[in-house]
Design a protein around this motif. Structure first.
Motif, PDB file in Angstrom:
ATOM      1  N   ARG A 145     -56.753 -54.626  69.468  1.00 53.93           N
ATOM      2  CA  ARG A 145     -58.201 -54.711  69.281  1.00 53.93           C
ATOM      3  C   ARG A 145     -58.611 -56.178  69.212  1.00 53.93           C
ATOM      4  NH1 ARG A 145     -61.901 -51.463  70.543  1.00 53.93           N
ATOM      5  NH2 ARG A 145     -60.937 -49.733  69.440  1.00 53.93           N
ATOM      6  N   ARG A 146     -59.630 -56.501  70.001  1.00 53.17           N
ATOM      7  CA  ARG A 146     -60.216 -57.845  70.000  1.00 53.17           C
ATOM      8  C   ARG A 146     -61.725 -57.670  69.879  1.00 53.17           C
ATOM      9  NH1 ARG A 146     -58.453 -60.680  74.996  1.00 53.17           N
ATOM     10  NH2 ARG A 146     -56.618 -61.142  73.754  1.00 53.17           N
ATOM     11  N   ILE A 147     -62.353 -58.459  69.014  1.00 56.01           N
ATOM     12  CA  ILE A 147     -63.798 -58.383  68.805  1.00 56.01           C
ATOM     13  C   ILE A 147     -64.401 -59.731  69.185  1.00 56.01           C
ATOM     14  CG2 ILE A 147     -65.643 -57.975  67.126  1.00 56.01           C
ATOM     15  CD1 ILE A 147     -63.423 -56.319  65.565  1.00 56.01           C
ATOM     16  N   ILE A 170     -57.388 -54.145  74.374  1.00 58.99           N
ATOM     17  CA  ILE A 170     -56.509 -54.754  75.372  1.00 58.99           C
ATOM     18  C   ILE A 170     -55.371 -53.761  75.609  1.00 58.99           C
ATOM     19  CG2 ILE A 170     -55.162 -56.787  75.989  1.00 58.99           C
ATOM     20  CD1 ILE A 170     -58.222 -57.247  75.251  1.00 58.99           C
ATOM     21  N   VAL A 171     -55.385 -53.107  76.755  1.00 55.07           N
ATOM     22  CA  VAL A 171     -54.440 -52.016  77.008  1.00 55.07           C
ATOM     23  C   VAL A 171     -53.169 -52.476  77.717  1.00 55.07           C
ATOM     24  CG1 VAL A 171     -56.212 -50.233  76.947  1.00 55.07           C
ATOM     25  CG2 VAL A 171     -55.638 -51.322  79.122  1.00 55.07           C
ATOM     26  N   SER A 172     -53.182 -53.678  78.306  1.00 50.65           N
ATOM     27  CA  SER A 172     -51.993 -54.221  78.961  1.00 50.65           C
ATOM     28  C   SER A 172     -52.222 -55.711  79.182  1.00 50.65           C
ATOM     29  CB  SER A 172     -51.730 -53.517  80.294  1.00 50.65           C
ATOM     30  OG  SER A 172     -52.688 -53.912  81.262  1.00 50.65           O
ATOM     31  N   VAL A 207     -60.379 -52.533  78.118  1.00 49.25           N
ATOM     32  CA  VAL A 207     -61.528 -51.634  78.065  1.00 49.25           C
ATOM     33  C   VAL A 207     -62.524 -52.281  77.106  1.00 49.25           C
ATOM     34  CG1 VAL A 207     -62.330 -49.337  77.442  1.00 49.25           C
ATOM     35  CG2 VAL A 207     -60.083 -49.626  78.518  1.00 49.25           C
ATOM     36  N   LEU A 208     -63.746 -52.507  77.595  1.00 51.91           N
ATOM     37  CA  LEU A 208     -64.750 -53.229  76.822  1.00 51.91           C
ATOM     38  C   LEU A 208     -65.831 -52.271  76.327  1.00 51.91           C
ATOM     39  CD1 LEU A 208     -65.180 -56.214  79.325  1.00 51.91           C
ATOM     40  CD2 LEU A 208     -63.380 -55.839  77.653  1.00 51.91           C
ATOM     41  N   ARG A 230     -62.151 -54.312  82.713  1.00 49.99           N
ATOM     42  CA  ARG A 230     -61.851 -55.617  83.287  1.00 49.99           C
ATOM     43  C   ARG A 230     -60.348 -55.682  83.528  1.00 49.99           C
ATOM     44  NH1 ARG A 230     -63.378 -59.848  79.407  1.00 49.99           N
ATOM     45  NH2 ARG A 230     -61.264 -59.590  78.668  1.00 49.99           N
ATOM     46  N   ARG A 231     -59.968 -56.052  84.768  1.00 46.94           N
ATOM     47  CA  ARG A 231     -58.543 -56.193  85.072  1.00 46.94           C
ATOM     48  C   ARG A 231     -58.344 -57.320  86.069  1.00 46.94           C
ATOM     49  NH1 ARG A 231     -58.070 -54.028  90.089  1.00 46.94           N
ATOM     50  NH2 ARG A 231     -59.302 -52.199  90.551  1.00 46.94           N
TER      51      ARG A 231
END
Length: 162
Positions: free
Chosen positions: A36-38, A65-67, A72-73, A99-100
């Motif tokens: 998790r990033r905020i 952040i899945v990878s 996913v934002l 975003r990738r």
């Protein structure tokens, strides 16, 4: 029978200024799937053919952040409209995005370094809440957009699906 593809109508371009990311750590438990990033939202602008305004500080982007290559934002913030027709009215924005990019480009973004927007896939699906009856069309349409992450801001171009 194949129906014609929908057309797009440009709604607006947004510049959303952001502060430094807050790392909340890896998610644990039954639904865990990343870190998790905020990202605090500090301001910005909305510029379009029908609407102009400013992004109010206080929102945030709650990223998962899945990878090393994808996130996913989930951004939520408030826009205060400007101008004679809707000046002072508010639009609540809930913008979900994917975003990738390459692991190297995503690492550069995480360090706050510039990355060519063409190298990163950034698509969004914003929804809106409004209180003014003349803005109800924002809640009764679907929208898509493209984005670019810069060290101090996110730039979005949003389109109404006709």
């Amino acid at each position: 029978m194949t129906l014609p593809p929908p057309a797009l109508e440009h709604l607006a371009d947004l510049t959303v200024t952001v502060a430094a990311p807050l790392e909340a750590g890896s998610i644990i438990g039954i639904n865990s799937r990343g870190r998790r990033r905020i990202i605090p939202i500090t301001g910005g602008t909305l510029r379009g053919p029908r609407l102009q305004g400013r992004v109010l500080p206080g929102g945030a982007d709650f990223q998962l952040i899945v990878s090393d290559t994808a996130a996913v934002l989930d951004a939520r913030y408030l826009i205060e409209l400007e101008g004679p027709k809707f000046g002072g009215e508010h639009i609540y924005v809930h913008n979900q995005a994917l975003r990738r990019g390459s692991a190297a480009d995503i690492a550069r973004l995480a360090r706050g370094e510039p990355v060519d927007p063409a190298a990163v896939y950034f698509r969004c699906v914003p929804t809106f809440e409004v209180s003014h009856p003349a803005l109800a069309w924002l809640t009764e349409s679907l929208f898509v957009g493209t984005g670019a992450r810069h060290p101090d801001r996110v730039e979005l171009s949003v389109y109404r699906i006709l």
